[in-house]
Every structure is written in structure tokens, then in C-alpha cells.
Write a protein that holds these residues in place. Sequence first.
Motif, PDB file in Angstrom:
ATOM      1  N   PRO A 291     -14.563  19.641  21.742  1.00  0.00           N
ATOM      2  CA  PRO A 291     -13.883  19.158  22.566  1.00  0.00           C
ATOM      3  C   PRO A 291     -12.425  19.981  22.104  1.00  0.00           C
ATOM      4  O   PRO A 291     -12.091  20.679  20.636  1.00  0.00           O
ATOM      5  N   ALA A 292     -11.184  20.661  23.487  1.00  0.00           N
ATOM      6  CA  ALA A 292     -10.553  21.701  22.930  1.00  0.00           C
ATOM      7  C   ALA A 292      -9.579  20.366  21.736  1.00  0.00           C
ATOM      8  O   ALA A 292      -8.551  21.060  21.281  1.00  0.00           O
ATOM      9  N   LEU A 298      -9.893  25.339  10.400  1.00  0.00           N
ATOM     10  CA  LEU A 298     -10.425  25.750   9.694  1.00  0.00           C
ATOM     11  C   LEU A 298     -10.658  27.384   9.415  1.00  0.00           C
ATOM     12  O   LEU A 298     -10.830  28.605  10.035  1.00  0.00           O
ATOM     13  N   PRO A 299      -8.874  27.335   9.114  1.00  0.00           N
ATOM     14  CA  PRO A 299      -8.324  28.917   8.745  1.00  0.00           C
ATOM     15  C   PRO A 299      -9.017  29.566   8.655  1.00  0.00           C
ATOM     16  O   PRO A 299      -8.836  31.146   8.424  1.00  0.00           O
ATOM     17  N   GLY A 312     -12.499  31.873  17.591  1.00  0.00           N
ATOM     18  CA  GLY A 312     -12.230  31.661  19.084  1.00  0.00           C
ATOM     19  C   GLY A 312     -12.298  29.777  18.546  1.00  0.00           C
ATOM     20  O   GLY A 312     -12.008  29.188  18.198  1.00  0.00           O
ATOM     21  N   ASP A 313     -13.152  29.252  19.851  1.00  0.00           N
ATOM     22  CA  ASP A 313     -13.655  28.136  19.764  1.00  0.00           C
ATOM     23  C   ASP A 313     -14.635  26.900  19.268  1.00  0.00           C
ATOM     24  O   ASP A 313     -15.157  26.569  19.374  1.00  0.00           O
ATOM     25  N   SER A 314     -15.193  28.199  18.619  1.00  0.00           N
ATOM     26  CA  SER A 314     -16.571  27.899  18.240  1.00  0.00           C
ATOM     27  C   SER A 314     -16.782  27.950  16.905  1.00  0.00           C
ATOM     28  O   SER A 314     -15.415  28.191  15.864  1.00  0.00           O
ATOM     29  N   VAL A 315     -17.317  27.166  15.906  1.00  0.00           N
ATOM     30  CA  VAL A 315     -17.744  27.453  14.663  1.00  0.00           C
ATOM     31  C   VAL A 315     -19.125  27.474  14.680  1.00  0.00           C
ATOM     32  O   VAL A 315     -20.097  26.876  14.418  1.00  0.00           O
ATOM     33  N   GLY A 341     -19.870  14.524  15.797  1.00  0.00           N
ATOM     34  CA  GLY A 341     -19.824  15.196  18.076  1.00  0.00           C
ATOM     35  C   GLY A 341     -19.788  15.999  18.728  1.00  0.00           C
ATOM     36  O   GLY A 341     -19.928  16.718  20.112  1.00  0.00           O
ATOM     37  N   TRP A 342     -19.453  17.373  17.302  1.00  0.00           N
ATOM     38  CA  TRP A 342     -19.742  18.840  17.992  1.00  0.00           C
ATOM     39  C   TRP A 342     -20.870  19.229  18.032  1.00  0.00           C
ATOM     40  O   TRP A 342     -21.953  18.467  17.905  1.00  0.00           O
TER      41      TRP A 342
END
Length: 400
Positions: A291-292, A298-299, A312-315, A341-342
Motif C-alpha cells: 500500500p502507498a 528504507l533509505p 520507487g514504490d517497490s522493494v 502484507g506486501w
Amino acid sequence: DGAYAALGVAPVRAGEEAAQGDDHRRDAGQEDDPADAVVESQDEFIHVGCSLSATRPECRTLLMIAPPPRPPASTTHVAIVGAGIAGLALAWRLVERGAQVTLLDGGHGGASRVPVALINPFRGRSGRPGRFDVAGAREFWRLAARLGEQGIDPGATRSGVLRVASNESQVRSWRSREGLEELTQPPPGLAGAAGVFLAPLGGYVVPGRMLAGLRELLTDRGVDLLDDTPVTRVSRAGTGWQLWTARGSLQANRVVLATGASPLPEIEGVPGGLGGDFEVNLGEVVELRGPAAPGVDLPRPVAGPVYLAKVGDSVYVGGNRRGPDREDAKVAQRLVPALSGWQVASVWSGRRLRHAGNEPQCLQLAPGLWFLGAFGGRGFLTAALFARLLARRLVALRDA
């Protein structure tokens, strides 16, 4: 080529440690790292070689130096087979030295097309760098900076890498590693960590961006990039070599095979290819999306039982090898509970070539014919270093 003198490093047989192992595993904070010192020298050259005779003796890896030969009387034409990070980095270094370069790629993809790669010289459970890892990381950041100077996005971020220790034994061992900094206050969000260390020399790269940037740079410099052109055979042609493809043939003074885990072309005078000291490992990288909000902070990429990097929005989650019992996504969710939950959005699978000695190989198979590869998951970490050194050898020029 003249006699070579050993640079304080004994020959290493496959599966063995060098007799002076501590000497060639210098840590990041030291100025006398052997490989890095030679890279910076204008008068020395590293040659990592392996004798591949018809009887196929056991390969040895040597770290040696010699004065560079005299510059050639005319422009050197080098044909490079393979357009992954090793082939592209080598092409750029050769162009810098005034060589004519033709790059041929069979279009098989390869490990260089991994979605995300960590630049982490402190790998594995021991956190001990291989003898080329620290110098390789430094050379990688030089390559990324060079692309940036040309106005090209290198796709690389020097954020540092967080190394997560899983037990007290690792914590005690890693405290002795110069170049690793123990964090007194571990970052929030990590679970089950006995200790966390920062490797400031580390970071990550989005390979697609770096490869595209190198290709753009090479095209602007007049390099012939022949995509979807598998080389099927390499044969002698006078003092040089002839490469055969479905589209025809071409000649070059020197040839470098940077083919990764793909099969080598048939080579005249080198039956059996590289021999039996190599193996192909399978690897995969899993893309997780969630979820957004609230998201995951995770810098910096994390390297523990698996590695994680947020782009971006992915790990992206990866491990060194793929096996039937690996569940990297679940391991990542235990390490970073916020990832629970991802969902798996994609899975990249690829093959990596590894040498029995677990070191990259730069091998002269015959006069004017070289193999560069077997990075074994260290491609982006060490390829730029080997490219610079081999380019120096191939055109026989000193650094400017």
C-alpha cells in the motif's frame, strides 16, 4: 609479455586461500589496499591470469604487476562479445584510450539485467571483502561519476549499505572490519538484529539505467553496437582474430569474451572452452509492492540473510543463489515486519557464472584472445575495476 613479479600475493589454487590472505583482503579505510594502489599507479598493471593449456591444469589466479608495453604504432581494434556491465565498461575504457571498438551482443539478457544490484564490498556471513571488492567498489563509483559528468544518469546511489548481524559472533567479528561502522542506535523497522553496521562505501544501482547510459555514451563516441548478433565461432586471422556471426564476419586485433553465463563460441585452438573450474548458479530477485501508506522507510539498502533495496514504490529482495527451499520474500518480511502484507509483483530469474576460486576471472585464452567474467554475483561490484585494468593491457597505454 616479459617477466612478471608477484605483488606480495601468492598464487591461489581453486578452493584455497592465498598464503598471504590477510594482505590481499585489506579493509576500506586503509590506503595500502594492493589492488587499489595498483589501479592508481601510472606505472603498474594488474594481470589476473590463468593458464588454459590443452591438458587443462588446475586454474590459478595470480595478482601480478609489470610495466606496460610500449604504445602500439596504430589504433587497436578490439571486438567485445557481450554487452553486460563487463563488456560495456570495458568498451568505454578502451574508447577513452583511443581504441576502435566493436561490441556484439547475442541478446540473451544475463545477470547484468537484474532489477537492482547492491554495491556491497562487505559480503557474506564473515563480512570480509574479497581481495578485489573494495577496489572494485571505488572504481564503480568512479565510473558512475564519469557518466554523471557526461550528463547521463548512472542509475547509481551511494547511500551506504546496512549490514545486519544475526548473532553476537558476527557482531564481534564485524567490529574488526575497517570500513564497517557499528551503529549504536539501529534504524527503526529492523527485527531480529543482533547488531547493525554501516558500509559507507556501499550503495545500489538500477542496472538498466547504467547499461542504457553506457550504451548512449558509446554510441556518441562511434562504437559499433551490434545487438542480436550472436558470435558462433572465433578463428585466427593473421596476427588477429575473425569472428563469425549469422550476419557475416569481422576481424579485430584483439577479442574479449564477456559472455557471462552464456556458452562461449567455438574457439579455434582452445578446445573445451574454459574447462571444468566453472559452474553456473541460478539467482532471483523478487519485487514486492504494498500500500502507498504507511509505506516502508528504507533509505539505505539492507544486507542480512537476504538483501533489500527500495526503488520507487517497490522493494526488491534478493539472495546469492536460488534453491528449492529459498523463500526470500518471507525472510525479508521477518527482517522488516512492515513488509508483511506486501505482495510479490514480479520475479526476475537469471544465471551467474562462478569460478571454483570464487573470484572474477580475466584470462588470456590465446594471444590476443581474452575471457572476462565469472563475477559470481559481483559484476557491478568489480567489473569496472577489471575493465580499466584490461583496457590498459589491451591498448598498452599508461594512464593519463
